[in-house]
Design a protein around this motif. Structure first.
Motif, short mmCIF file in Angstrom:
data_model
loop_
_atom_site.label_atom_id
_atom_site.label_comp_id
_atom_site.label_asym_id
_atom_site.label_seq_id
_atom_site.Cartn_x
_atom_site.Cartn_y
_atom_site.Cartn_z
N ILE A 373 0.95 -1.10 0.05
CA ILE A 373 0.03 -0.14 0.07
C ILE A 373 0.79 1.42 0.12
CG2 ILE A 373 -1.58 1.39 1.45
CD1 ILE A 373 -2.93 -1.29 2.16
N ILE A 374 1.96 1.24 0.84
CA ILE A 374 2.97 2.40 1.07
C ILE A 374 3.57 2.50 -0.59
CG2 ILE A 374 5.03 3.18 1.87
CD1 ILE A 374 4.09 1.90 4.44
N LEU A 375 3.96 1.72 -1.33
CA LEU A 375 4.39 1.74 -2.45
C LEU A 375 3.35 2.50 -3.66
CD1 LEU A 375 6.42 -1.67 -3.14
CD2 LEU A 375 7.49 0.72 -3.41
N HIS A 376 2.22 2.03 -3.52
CA HIS A 376 1.09 2.52 -4.28
C HIS A 376 0.82 3.87 -4.00
CE1 HIS A 376 -3.00 2.81 -5.94
NE2 HIS A 376 -2.46 1.86 -6.82
N ILE A 377 0.71 4.11 -2.77
CA ILE A 377 0.51 5.76 -2.35
C ILE A 377 1.61 6.51 -3.01
CG2 ILE A 377 0.43 7.41 -0.45
CD1 ILE A 377 -0.91 5.14 1.11
N SER A 378 2.84 6.05 -2.71
CA SER A 378 3.94 6.94 -3.15
C SER A 378 4.34 6.96 -4.34
CB SER A 378 5.26 6.14 -2.19
OG SER A 378 5.09 5.90 -1.03
N ASN A 379 3.38 6.32 -5.28
CA ASN A 379 3.71 6.40 -6.77
C ASN A 379 2.69 7.01 -7.41
OD1 ASN A 379 6.27 5.28 -7.85
ND2 ASN A 379 5.41 3.73 -6.30
N ASN A 380 1.48 7.48 -6.33
CA ASN A 380 0.23 8.02 -7.12
C ASN A 380 0.57 9.52 -6.99
OD1 ASN A 380 -2.40 8.93 -7.21
ND2 ASN A 380 -3.45 7.20 -6.01
N GLN A 381 0.44 10.11 -8.10
CA GLN A 381 0.74 11.50 -8.57
C GLN A 381 -0.45 12.30 -7.84
OE1 GLN A 381 1.32 12.19 -12.55
NE2 GLN A 381 3.70 12.10 -12.30
N GLU A 382 -1.64 11.75 -7.86
CA GLU A 382 -2.83 12.66 -7.40
C GLU A 382 -2.58 12.86 -5.81
OE1 GLU A 382 -6.42 10.85 -8.06
OE2 GLU A 382 -6.23 10.65 -10.36
N ILE A 383 -1.86 11.87 -5.13
CA ILE A 383 -1.55 12.11 -3.82
C ILE A 383 -0.33 12.68 -3.28
CG2 ILE A 383 -1.34 10.82 -1.34
CD1 ILE A 383 -3.03 8.42 -2.75
N MET A 384 0.69 12.25 -4.21
CA MET A 384 2.02 12.74 -3.54
C MET A 384 2.60 13.88 -4.82
SD MET A 384 2.69 10.94 -1.26
CE MET A 384 4.45 11.28 -1.05
N GLY A 385 1.69 14.18 -5.93
CA GLY A 385 2.05 15.37 -6.84
C GLY A 385 3.61 15.22 -7.34
N GLU A 386 4.50 16.09 -7.21
CA GLU A 386 5.68 15.77 -7.76
C GLU A 386 6.66 15.22 -6.76
OE1 GLU A 386 8.21 19.40 -7.65
OE2 GLU A 386 6.68 20.46 -6.83
N TYR A 387 6.24 14.70 -5.78
CA TYR A 387 7.30 14.00 -4.88
C TYR A 387 6.87 12.54 -4.84
CZ TYR A 387 7.94 18.55 -3.50
OH TYR A 387 8.07 20.25 -3.50
N THR A 388 6.62 11.80 -5.97
CA THR A 388 6.64 10.57 -5.94
C THR A 388 7.92 9.79 -5.66
OG1 THR A 388 6.52 10.79 -8.48
CG2 THR A 388 4.59 10.48 -7.35
N ASN A 389 7.74 8.72 -5.81
CA ASN A 389 9.16 7.84 -5.49
C ASN A 389 9.97 7.84 -6.50
OD1 ASN A 389 8.60 6.81 -2.93
ND2 ASN A 389 7.99 4.66 -3.64
N THR A 390 11.29 7.92 -6.23
CA THR A 390 12.35 7.86 -7.30
C THR A 390 12.42 6.15 -7.59
OG1 THR A 390 13.88 7.50 -5.49
CG2 THR A 390 13.72 9.75 -6.02
N ARG A 391 13.37 6.01 -8.58
CA ARG A 391 13.47 4.79 -8.91
C ARG A 391 14.23 3.71 -7.95
NH1 ARG A 391 15.73 4.86 -15.29
NH2 ARG A 391 13.88 5.80 -16.27
N TYR A 392 15.20 4.38 -7.19
CA TYR A 392 15.69 3.64 -6.18
C TYR A 392 14.94 3.40 -5.16
CZ TYR A 392 18.50 3.10 -2.00
OH TYR A 392 19.25 2.67 -0.83
N LEU A 393 14.02 4.24 -4.46
CA LEU A 393 12.97 4.02 -3.55
C LEU A 393 11.96 2.76 -3.89
CD1 LEU A 393 11.98 7.22 -2.07
CD2 LEU A 393 13.36 5.48 -0.82
N ASN A 394 11.67 2.83 -5.22
CA ASN A 394 10.82 1.80 -5.83
C ASN A 394 11.48 0.41 -5.82
OD1 ASN A 394 8.36 2.82 -6.09
ND2 ASN A 394 8.96 3.78 -8.26
N MET A 395 12.72 0.63 -6.11
CA MET A 395 13.38 -0.75 -6.18
C MET A 395 13.60 -1.42 -4.90
SD MET A 395 17.55 -1.33 -7.56
CE MET A 395 18.35 -0.51 -6.17
#
Length: 416
Positions: A373-395
């Motif tokens: 869920i945290i990964l999903h939220i962190s990559n949701n632009q509607e929630i996080m705007g320009e502060y979505t996850n970096t590739r490193y954080l996703n990896m």
């Protein structure tokens, strides 16, 4: 700038990340790491190299969510996800956190009894519970934050203890960087235990909510920018690194002192402290015991605070450590109830070891779901705007999700 000024400046910049990291090495965690060292020597030292970046990545995501949304993780779940998911998290998190609190209180009481044998451990448990309750309720947030930060200094004792005993540097380096795995039930159980106690769901909730609290206190909630995000990342990295190194040195201590002496079964922190006394001397014993009390004083406010944030965000109640009791009664009542329920475990027949097993199982079930869920939220632009996850954080988050899922499956196989 003088060295003293640099240290003061750095210390002032350290925020919730350090406290979150230090709380991860609570007395129940110390018991797990001690058992790993006593049972397998240095064979699990390499796990710190794996867990530090994974811990840091997950906590950074949680902190980002708090900073960007000005809501805790529970509030974000409530707003953007279905209620059943939220209530399932509530159902599993509540008993896990309360049992964790109970195990920590019992561990602190037992160690207090070791230092002062004439006073029963139950009296120490009650005393620590009352002290913690008073501090949490009556101190404002900034005082609590500063107190917890200074308590983290106590944990430096674990960096000293291993060097009170002769060490083999080559053996230590080999065990640190060359993983050795035994495909036995006992070894796999320890690996699952280490993962469960280092990547714990209550830390996810605490990190997001306390970042909101920190920003509100500093009146920065309208000033989210890359500089603020970068400062948070440094804070979290430092805190998780500190936590990982404490874990490393506890395994190193017990893995050299106790394992070498043929002591392979350590179930509680007081057993670890007592076993060190004749082998590494009184100073090692005292430092180890004092460290346990210090970590408990850090971890229990985080555990009870995390649970209270979960409930108050779920039901929309007033919350915050910066508020006085009459301003957020529900928030503080939940903290008080969680501490009293944790204390009561000492008197209803649930041993600290049973509590740790049950906690590990409940954390093991919820951690993979929450990480997803945290990964999903962190990559949701509607929630996080320009502060979505970096590739490193996703990896790193993806690796953590896979590892914790495998650990959850292994936990089911091992205990069922």
């Amino acid at each position: 700038m003088s060295l003293t000024s640099k240290i003061k400046r750095f210390w002032k910049s350290v925020g919730p990340g350090l406290v979150t990291g230090a709380s991860d090495d609570d007395p129940s965690g110390i018991a797990t790491y001690s058992q790993a060292g006593a049972q397998f020597g240095l064979m699990t030292l390499w796990t710190t190299i794996i867990t530090i970046p994974l811990m840091a990545a997950i906590q950074q995501m949680c902190a980002r969510i708090g900073i960007v949304t000005s809501q805790g993780l529970t509030g974000t779940l409530k707003k953007h996800y279905s209620k059943p998911i939220l209530y399932v998290m509530l159902l599993f998190s509540t008993p896990a956190i309360i049992m964790n609190i109970g195990a920590d209180i019992a561990g602190m009481g037992a160690v207090g009894n070791l230092l002062f044998p004439k006073i029963e451990s139950s009296y120490f448990s009650v005393m620590f519970t009352i002290i913690l309750m008073d501090l949490i309720i009556y101190l404002p947030y900034q005082k609590i934050a500063q107190t917890l930060k200074y308590l983290c200094i106590v944990m430096l004792v674990y960096f000293i203890v291993p060097f009170l005993y002769k060490q083999d540097l080559v053996q230590i380096l080999s065990a640190t960087f060359i993983p050795k795995i035994e495909f036995t039930k006992e070894y796999l159980a320890i690996l699952v235990g280490i993962l469960g106690t280092t990547i714990s769901p209550y830390l996810f909730f605490w990190q997001a909510s306390v970042e909101v609290e920190e920003m509100q206190h500093k009146k920065k909630h309208l000033m989210v920018n890359k500089r603020l995000i970068h400062a948070m990342e440094q804070d979290v990295d430092f805190g998780m690194g500190f936590s990982g190194f404490v874990m490393y040195f506890i395994i190193l201590t017990t893995g050299t002192v106790l394992y070498s002496a043929g002591i392979h079964q350590i179930d509680t922190v007081e057993q670890a402290a007592m076993a060190l006394k004749p082998l590494a001397g009184d100073l090692a014993y005292i430092l180890f015991a004092v460290g346990v009390i210090g970590t408990g004083l850090i971890a229990i406010p985080v555990l009870s605070g995390a649970l209270s944030y979960i409930y108050t965000e779920t039901f929309g109640w007033e919350q915050g450590l910066d508020k006085k009791f009459h301003e957020a009664k529900g928030f503080y009542v939940i903290i008080m109830i969680s501490l009293l329920l944790g204390l009561s475990m000492n008197y209803i027949g649930i041993s600290p070891i049973q509590a740790l097993i049950y906690t590990a199982i409940l954390y093991g079930v919820t951690a993979p779901v929450l990480i997803g869920i945290i990964l999903h939220i962190s990559n949701n632009q509607e929630i996080m705007g320009e502060y979505t996850n970096t590739r490193y954080l996703n990896m790193m988050g993806g690796i953590a999700l896979v590892i914790m899922t495998v650990a959850a499956v292994a936990l089911g196989v091992l205990y069922y």
